[in-house]
Write an enzyme that holds these catalytic residues in place. Structure first.
Site, mmCIF file in Angstrom:
data_model
loop_
_atom_site.group_PDB
_atom_site.id
_atom_site.type_symbol
_atom_site.label_atom_id
_atom_site.label_comp_id
_atom_site.label_asym_id
_atom_site.label_seq_id
_atom_site.Cartn_x
_atom_site.Cartn_y
_atom_site.Cartn_z
ATOM 1 N N HIS A 308 0.955 -1.165 0.066
ATOM 2 C CA HIS A 308 -0.310 -0.084 0.096
ATOM 3 C C HIS A 308 1.030 1.361 0.134
ATOM 4 O O HIS A 308 1.721 1.502 0.975
ATOM 5 C CB HIS A 308 -0.890 -0.378 1.215
ATOM 6 C CG HIS A 308 -1.970 1.199 0.866
ATOM 7 N ND1 HIS A 308 -1.449 2.626 1.189
ATOM 8 C CD2 HIS A 308 -3.209 0.416 0.838
ATOM 9 C CE1 HIS A 308 -3.005 3.378 1.280
ATOM 10 N NE2 HIS A 308 -4.640 2.087 0.593
ATOM 11 N N ASP A 366 -8.291 -5.500 -0.416
ATOM 12 C CA ASP A 366 -8.362 -5.974 -1.988
ATOM 13 C C ASP A 366 -8.616 -7.874 -1.290
ATOM 14 O O ASP A 366 -8.590 -8.098 -1.973
ATOM 15 C CB ASP A 366 -7.980 -5.489 -2.806
ATOM 16 C CG ASP A 366 -8.243 -3.508 -3.075
ATOM 17 O OD1 ASP A 366 -7.358 -3.130 -2.936
ATOM 18 O OD2 ASP A 366 -9.466 -3.925 -3.376
HETATM 19 C C1 SDX Z 1 -5.948 0.094 -3.531
HETATM 20 O O1 SDX Z 1 -4.068 4.452 -2.029
HETATM 21 C C2 SDX Z 1 -5.092 4.054 -1.566
HETATM 22 O O2 SDX Z 1 -5.877 4.339 -0.214
HETATM 23 C C3 SDX Z 1 -6.104 2.752 -1.927
HETATM 24 C C4 SDX Z 1 -6.999 1.843 -1.524
HETATM 25 C C5 SDX Z 1 -8.408 2.839 -1.250
HETATM 26 O O3 SDX Z 1 -8.680 2.223 -0.409
HETATM 27 O O4 SDX Z 1 -8.291 3.672 -2.074
HETATM 28 O O5 SDX Z 1 -6.192 1.311 0.071
HETATM 29 C C6 SDX Z 1 -7.171 0.891 -2.094
HETATM 30 O O6 SDX Z 1 -5.790 0.116 -4.229
HETATM 31 C C7 SDX Z 1 -5.330 -0.326 -2.123
HETATM 32 C C8 SDX Z 1 -4.088 -1.195 -2.850
HETATM 33 C C9 SDX Z 1 -4.383 -2.751 -3.925
HETATM 34 N N1 SDX Z 1 -3.210 -2.632 -4.545
HETATM 35 C C10 SDX Z 1 -2.771 -4.029 -5.061
HETATM 36 O O7 SDX Z 1 -2.895 -4.570 -4.110
HETATM 37 C C11 SDX Z 1 -1.879 -3.962 -6.411
HETATM 38 C C12 SDX Z 1 -0.480 -5.206 -5.922
HETATM 39 N N2 SDX Z 1 0.208 -3.692 -4.337
HETATM 40 C C13 SDX Z 1 1.045 -2.783 -5.391
HETATM 41 O O8 SDX Z 1 0.942 -2.453 -7.076
HETATM 42 C C14 SDX Z 1 1.593 -1.593 -5.013
HETATM 43 O O9 SDX Z 1 2.486 -1.779 -3.389
HETATM 44 C C15 SDX Z 1 0.408 -0.252 -4.701
HETATM 45 C C16 SDX Z 1 0.320 0.333 -5.741
HETATM 46 C C17 SDX Z 1 -0.556 -0.276 -4.047
HETATM 47 C C18 SDX Z 1 1.085 0.709 -3.561
HETATM 48 O O10 SDX Z 1 2.798 1.020 -4.452
HETATM 49 P P1 SDX Z 1 3.842 1.831 -4.404
HETATM 50 O O11 SDX Z 1 3.418 2.788 -2.929
HETATM 51 O O12 SDX Z 1 3.972 3.551 -5.923
HETATM 52 O O13 SDX Z 1 5.117 0.945 -3.602
HETATM 53 P P2 SDX Z 1 6.304 0.938 -4.772
HETATM 54 O O14 SDX Z 1 5.308 0.684 -6.310
HETATM 55 O O15 SDX Z 1 7.007 2.198 -4.976
HETATM 56 O O16 SDX Z 1 6.765 -0.509 -4.085
HETATM 57 C C19 SDX Z 1 7.621 -0.340 -3.462
HETATM 58 C C20 SDX Z 1 8.664 -1.602 -3.405
HETATM 59 C C21 SDX Z 1 9.372 -1.919 -4.879
HETATM 60 O O17 SDX Z 1 10.099 -2.233 -4.802
HETATM 61 P P3 SDX Z 1 12.050 -1.883 -4.860
HETATM 62 O O18 SDX Z 1 11.359 -1.816 -6.535
HETATM 63 O O19 SDX Z 1 11.948 -0.906 -3.290
HETATM 64 O O20 SDX Z 1 12.924 -2.431 -4.882
HETATM 65 O O21 SDX Z 1 8.028 -2.883 -3.020
HETATM 66 C C22 SDX Z 1 7.733 -3.481 -4.324
HETATM 67 C C23 SDX Z 1 8.019 -2.580 -4.926
HETATM 68 O O22 SDX Z 1 8.630 -3.177 -6.364
HETATM 69 N N3 SDX Z 1 6.395 -4.037 -4.472
HETATM 70 C C24 SDX Z 1 5.532 -5.115 -4.304
HETATM 71 C C25 SDX Z 1 4.594 -5.030 -4.070
HETATM 72 N N4 SDX Z 1 3.355 -3.642 -3.865
HETATM 73 C C26 SDX Z 1 5.229 -2.888 -4.093
HETATM 74 N N5 SDX Z 1 6.497 -6.706 -4.831
HETATM 75 C C27 SDX Z 1 5.507 -6.922 -4.941
HETATM 76 N N6 SDX Z 1 4.049 -7.375 -4.897
HETATM 77 C C28 SDX Z 1 3.418 -5.939 -4.637
HETATM 78 N N7 SDX Z 1 2.105 -6.230 -4.562
#
Ligand code: SDX
Length: 431
Positions: A308, A366
């Site tokens: 998140h 989710d």
């Molecule tokens: C919702 O904003 C909100 O409030 C949203 C929400 C709401 O109620 O409105 O809460 C609802 O959207 C919840 C989130 C649902 N999305 C997912 O479950 C999709 C999977 N999650 C990711 O896509 C990600 O975690 C996000 C998009 C939710 C958050 O991404 P960020 O904060 O931009 O973090 P990032 O992409 O910069 O990742 C940080 C690190 C990265 O690794 P490094 O580049 O630092 O080495 O964490 C890794 C990412 O690769 N990472 C993951 C991951 N999520 C982040 N690795 C594996 N699996 C994951 N799910």
């Protein structure tokens, strides 16, 4: 905006600037950069808005490190256990918990707005049967501005309120009818003797050929899912609604824009993507393979339902949702469902893996909502429409708050330009 307690000093290209620092009632201080470009001729740079406050608000407060989510100051776990969705809608819209008579009036108003203009049925019939229900919701909600002209004048406070009530009331009907159209069953009309969640379940699962009795445990779980998704500060879809509204667009167009944004798999589409991921994993013995893929920098695969932007600890909604998941699975006796077995094993494996704990990647709302909806018999294509239905009150409340803000300006971010500087056109014969 709260009073300025102090200021921040910036030194840019040898010149000193003082910018106001605003103190919130909760959360980090906010550096006010509104005059920065005028004074120093520089922009700030923050793609993804990871460190940017786009507005001030009194609706929802999130502390990602502490796993706190407050709606008008009330903790989400208390609202989920003691309140119900329509009362939370009143709280989000008006800022306080209603008296018994206020709540009764509000629930009666919402109940009386659940029907759609009958001619809107034609919009559903214009879609292919295999259209994604989110495509139908974006289209039908946008089309509401063509039917409800008496609640599109955003300068009229009463029209804003009627539009708010119509959107909250009609979203379950629109979502349920999108589902019925998708599966080729006749539309089921709302009933005024049912509560909000029961009405939705009946419109989804009843058929004209027989009576349908809503199971109270399922309607309670459905209501809790609605409550847990109601609002969430300035997330991507809420920010989309605010940006659309800043141009003066009508409420139905703004909410349609929010639905479109929510559809993405990184946002509200994650619950559908999570179940599709669980199906792709298929069995518990393949979990290590997918955990490795999620950790592989060269593999775009991510664990859907994990991580998140704000919660770098646990998502308080996920904690409550997990309790509901256990209740529904026990009731439906689906503990042996292979998909749900994979979900439980994946959760344990990820939580035990240092990669995820170090990167603060925990199951989010989710992850568990998808499990409950799957167990309740919804197809994965209906997961995000249910999220959109739930979030409508959040979008509408934030939209209302923004329109009442005397500082309201059209949203118009700038950029860091890295393209070509000016150059002359070259005739085709000279290229
Ligand atoms: C919702 O904003 C909100 O409030 C949203 C929400 C709401 O109620 O409105 O809460 C609802 O959207 C919840 C989130 C649902 N999305 C997912 O479950 C999709 C999977 N999650 C990711 O896509 C990600 O975690 C996000 C998009 C939710 C958050 O991404 P960020 O904060 O931009 O973090 P990032 O992409 O910069 O990742 C940080 C690190 C990265 O690794 P490094 O580049 O630092 O080495 O964490 C890794 C990412 O690769 N990472 C993951 C991951 N999520 C982040 N690795 C594996 N699996 C994951 N799910």
């Amino acid at each position: 905006m709260t009073d300025e307690k102090n200021t921040a000093k910036l030194s840019i290209n040898g010149a000193e600037y003082e910018l106001p620092l605003h103190s919130p009632t909760a959360g980090p201080d906010v550096l006010d950069i509104r005059k920065l470009y005028g004074q120093a001729g520089v922009f700030t740079y923050d793609p993804g808005f990871t460190s940017t406050a786009s507005c001030d608000s009194t609706i929802t407060y999130i502390d990602g490190d502490e796993g706190v989510l407050l709606h008008r100051g009330y903790p989400i776990d208390q609202l989920a256990s003691k309140s119900h969705y329509l009362e939370v809608c009143f709280l989000l819209l008006y800022g306080y918990l209603p008296t018994a008579s206020e709540l009764e009036d509000f629930e009666t108003t919402i109940t009386r707005h659940t029907m759609l203009h009958e001619q809107m049925v034609n919009f559903f019939r214009g879609f292919r049967r295999d259209a994604h229900p989110m495509a139908i919701m974006v289209g039908v909600v946008g089309a509401m501005s063509a039917f409800y002209h008496d609640s599109t004048d955003i300068t009229d406070q009463r029209q804003r309120e009627i539009a708010s009530h119509r959107l909250i009331a009609k979203m379950p009907t629109i979502a349920a009818w999108a589902y019925k159209y998708h599966i080729g069953q006749p539309f089921v009309y709302p009933r005024n003797d049912l509560d909000y969640a029961s009405n939705f379940l009946r419109m989804c699962f009843a058929v004209p050929a027989e009576d349908y009795q809503v199971n109270p445990i399922l309607s309670r779980a459905m209501d809790r899912i609605f409550t847990l998704h109601a609002d969430h500060e300035q997330n991507a879809s809420t920010s989309t609604v605010r940006l659309a509204s800043s141009s003066g667009a009508n409420p139905f167009a703004c909410i349609a824009a929010g639905i479109a944004c929510l559809w993405g798999p990184a946002h509200g589409g994650a619950n559908q993507a999570c179940l599709e991921m669980l199906r792709e994993i298929g069995s518990v013995d393949r979990i290590p393979e997918f955990i490795d893929r999620a950790k592989d920098k060269d593999d775009p695969f991510r664990l859907m339902g994990f991580g998140h932007r704000v919660y770098k600890n646990f998502d308080p909604r996920a904690t409550v949702m997990k309790q509901s998941a256990d209740e529904v699975l026990d009731l439906l006796g689906v503990e042996d469902n292979p998909i749900l077995q994979v979900a439980k094993e994946l959760e344990s494996a990820a939580l035990a893996d240092p990669y995820f704990s170090e990167k603060k990647l925990f199951p989010n709302v989710d992850f568990y909502s998808g499990i409950i909806l799957e167990a309740m018999g919804f197809p994965t294509s209906m997961f995000t429409p249910i999220f959109a239905l739930s979030r409508t009150v959040g979008w509408v409340s934030q939209w209302k708050e923004q329109l009442a803000d005397p500082q309201l300006k059209i949203g118009r971010p700038r950029q860091l330009y890295l393209g070509e500087t000016e150059r002359d056109y070259v005739d085709i014969e000279n290229r």
